[in-house]
Each structure stands twice: as structure tokens, then as C-alpha cells.
Design a protein around this motif. Structure first.
Motif, short mmCIF file in Angstrom:
data_model
loop_
_atom_site.label_atom_id
_atom_site.label_comp_id
_atom_site.label_asym_id
_atom_site.label_seq_id
_atom_site.Cartn_x
_atom_site.Cartn_y
_atom_site.Cartn_z
N VAL A 298 29.23 -7.92 42.32
CA VAL A 298 28.04 -8.71 41.94
C VAL A 298 27.38 -9.27 43.19
CG1 VAL A 298 27.22 -10.71 40.64
CG2 VAL A 298 29.00 -9.24 39.67
N TRP A 299 28.17 -9.79 44.12
CA TRP A 299 27.61 -10.30 45.37
C TRP A 299 26.85 -9.20 46.10
CZ3 TRP A 299 32.70 -12.87 47.58
CH2 TRP A 299 33.05 -13.97 46.79
N LEU A 300 27.42 -8.02 46.09
CA LEU A 300 26.80 -6.88 46.77
C LEU A 300 25.43 -6.57 46.17
CD1 LEU A 300 27.06 -4.48 48.76
CD2 LEU A 300 28.21 -3.22 46.93
N GLN A 301 25.36 -6.55 44.85
CA GLN A 301 24.09 -6.23 44.21
C GLN A 301 23.06 -7.33 44.44
OE1 GLN A 301 24.54 -5.01 40.09
NE2 GLN A 301 26.42 -3.88 40.54
N LEU A 302 23.51 -8.56 44.63
CA LEU A 302 22.60 -9.69 44.82
C LEU A 302 22.24 -9.94 46.28
CD1 LEU A 302 24.04 -12.34 42.32
CD2 LEU A 302 21.71 -11.43 42.33
N GLY A 303 22.92 -9.27 47.23
CA GLY A 303 22.74 -9.59 48.65
C GLY A 303 21.29 -9.66 49.11
N PRO A 304 20.49 -8.60 48.93
CA PRO A 304 19.09 -8.66 49.36
C PRO A 304 18.30 -9.76 48.65
CG PRO A 304 19.78 -6.39 49.05
CD PRO A 304 20.87 -7.24 48.49
N THR A 305 18.57 -9.96 47.35
CA THR A 305 17.88 -11.02 46.60
C THR A 305 18.24 -12.39 47.15
OG1 THR A 305 17.81 -9.66 44.61
CG2 THR A 305 17.59 -12.03 44.31
N MET A 306 19.51 -12.57 47.55
CA MET A 306 19.92 -13.86 48.12
C MET A 306 19.17 -14.14 49.41
SD MET A 306 21.95 -15.13 45.92
CE MET A 306 22.59 -16.53 46.85
N ARG A 307 18.85 -13.08 50.16
CA ARG A 307 18.07 -13.26 51.39
C ARG A 307 16.68 -13.80 51.05
NH1 ARG A 307 17.91 -11.01 56.55
NH2 ARG A 307 16.17 -11.94 57.68
N SER A 308 16.06 -13.26 50.01
CA SER A 308 14.76 -13.75 49.57
C SER A 308 14.87 -15.18 49.05
CB SER A 308 14.18 -12.85 48.48
OG SER A 308 13.91 -11.57 48.98
N LEU A 309 15.95 -15.45 48.34
CA LEU A 309 16.17 -16.78 47.79
C LEU A 309 16.26 -17.82 48.90
CD1 LEU A 309 17.02 -18.85 45.62
CD2 LEU A 309 19.35 -18.00 45.84
N TYR A 310 16.94 -17.49 49.99
CA TYR A 310 17.11 -18.43 51.08
C TYR A 310 15.75 -18.92 51.58
CZ TYR A 310 18.39 -20.39 55.62
OH TYR A 310 18.54 -21.23 56.69
N GLY A 311 14.81 -18.00 51.72
CA GLY A 311 13.48 -18.38 52.20
C GLY A 311 12.76 -19.29 51.22
#
Length: 225
Positions: free
Chosen positions: A165-178
Motif C-alpha cells: 500500500v505504501w508503494l502504491q501511495l508513494g508518488p501521491t504522498m510526494r504530492s501530498l507533502y507539497g
């Protein structure tokens, strides 16, 4: 007299497998830590050049990551990180809540003081990454904070599912951080550590659920607005 031709050299299967594993693991880590943004296109040639391998190990690594939902592979051969829909983010947030709350609960009886001290120190490193506005370090350390606790659950199959699940969310988490524009560590981490120190299982379950879904809910609320 005709000199016999030397037999064609075939790739060593063991070396090919080793190269495939190396590319898979390194690329997987980059995706999980948000080093690659949502929808970013990749090429097999580019991956091969970056990791110093031929097309075959690059292709096998991509296929394996596509099977885990970390990459999208179109019929034309285009490779990219997925851009998740709101429904998909909601589904993955629900999975995080189910899996990680259970992992934390199982870890509680084995959470000794030395572990909690290491988690406190890691939370300090997360604060430093936030000050430096280092999104990749923030995501990496945040996941390590959770993994450090969940390893104590001694539930490897469940942890492997959480990491997917973390793997699938990785790129989205990058967007979330911003979008979050953080200036301090997530408050949920302090609540998680406090509940662990107190041996408070209901409090721990609530703190973990809030921490692992809170940011994702903010994405959905922002998109809805």
C-alpha cells in the motif's frame, strides 16, 4: 581448413536475475519514498541506462512493479507512475487504517522502552527533514517510524501488505507533502508514542488510524472543494 565458429555467448541466468532484483529493489524504494511524481513517464531504455543493465532486467523489474500497482504499463509499452483517483486514494487510506491499526495493536505487548526512545529520535529526524523541506527524506523517515513499530508485531505477511500500500501511495504522498506545507512533525506520532508508553491499546489504535489517514483525507477534501 575452415575454423569452427565460437558458440554465441548467452546471458548468465543468475546474473540476469541478480540485475533484475537490483533494479526492482532500487526502483521500488524510489517509488515508495516519493522520488518519482504521479504520472511521471519512464522508459525501459532510460531505466536500463540509469542502473547499468540491459533491457531484459529493466523489463522484468517494470513488470514486477506493475503487478504490485506501483507502475502503469500501457499496451503500447508506455511506463509511468499511476495518478490515483479519489476513489483509489480512499480505498488505500482504508487499507492503511485496517492493516496498520492491527499491526500496531499486535506490536504493543513487545514495544520496549528502547524502541520508544528510537521512535522519539526518529521523530526528531522527521522534524529536521521538514525544516529542510526535504520531501523524500520526510516520506522515508515517516515510513521508517511506522515500520520500526510494526516489525514488533511479528506479522510479516501483514507488514508486506502494508508496504505494498505504501508503494502504491508513494508518488501521491510526494504530492501530498507539497499541499500540507508542514512546519512540524505529524502530531499523530506523539500520540502514538504516548499511547505505547501508557500501554493504552484503544488510544494507540485511534492514534495510528488518525495518523495514517489524516493526510490522505486532506487530499480528498481539497479535491472535493
Amino acid at each position: 581448413m575452415t575454423t569452427p565458429m565460437a558458440p554465441a555467448t548467452r546471458p548468465d541466468p543468475a546474473q540476469t536475475q541478480s540485475a533484475h532484483d537490483r533494479v526492482y529493489r532500487q526502483l521500488r524504494t524510489r517509488i515508495m519514498h516519493g522520488e518519482i511524481r504521479p504520472g511521471q513517464a519512464l522508459t525501459l531504455r532510460g531505466i536500463g541506462a540509469e542502473y547499468g543493465v540491459s533491457m531484459t532486467p529493466a523489463r522484468e523489474a517494470v513488470r514486477r512493479l506493475a503487478a504490485e500497482g506501483a507502475l502503469s504499463l500501457s499496451p503500447s509499452g508506455r511506463v509511468s507512475t499511476p495518478e490515483l483517483s479519489a476513489e483509489r486514494i480512499e480505498e488505500l487510506a482504508a487499507l492503511r487504517a485496517l492493516l496498520e491499526v492491527e499491526l500496531a495493536s499486535r506490536a504493543l505487548p513487545r514495544a520496549h522502552m528502547a524502541l520508544l526512545d528510537r521512535m522519539e529520535a526518529l521523530n526528531g529526524a522527521i522534524a529536521e527533514a521538514i525544516v529542510k523541506q526535504d520531501a523524500v527524506a520526510y516520506i522515508r523517515l515517516n515510513l521508517e517510524f511506522h515500520r520500526m513499530l510494526y516489525l514488533r508485531a511479528q506479522a510479516p505477511a501483514m507488514l508486506a501488505m502494508a508496504e505494498t500500500v505504501w508503494l502504491q501511495l508513494g508518488p501521491t504522498m510526494r504530492s501530498l507533502y507539497g499541499r500540507l506545507n508542514r512546519t512540524r512533525p505529524p502530531g499523530g506520532h506523539r500520540l502514538v508514542i504516548a499511547a505505547l508508553r501508557a500501554g493504552d491499546e484503544p488510544g494507540l489504535r485511534l492514534a495510528v488510524r488518525s495518523d495514517v489517514t489524516g493526510g490522505l483525507r486532506l487530499i480528498l477534501a481539497g479535491d472535493a472543494g
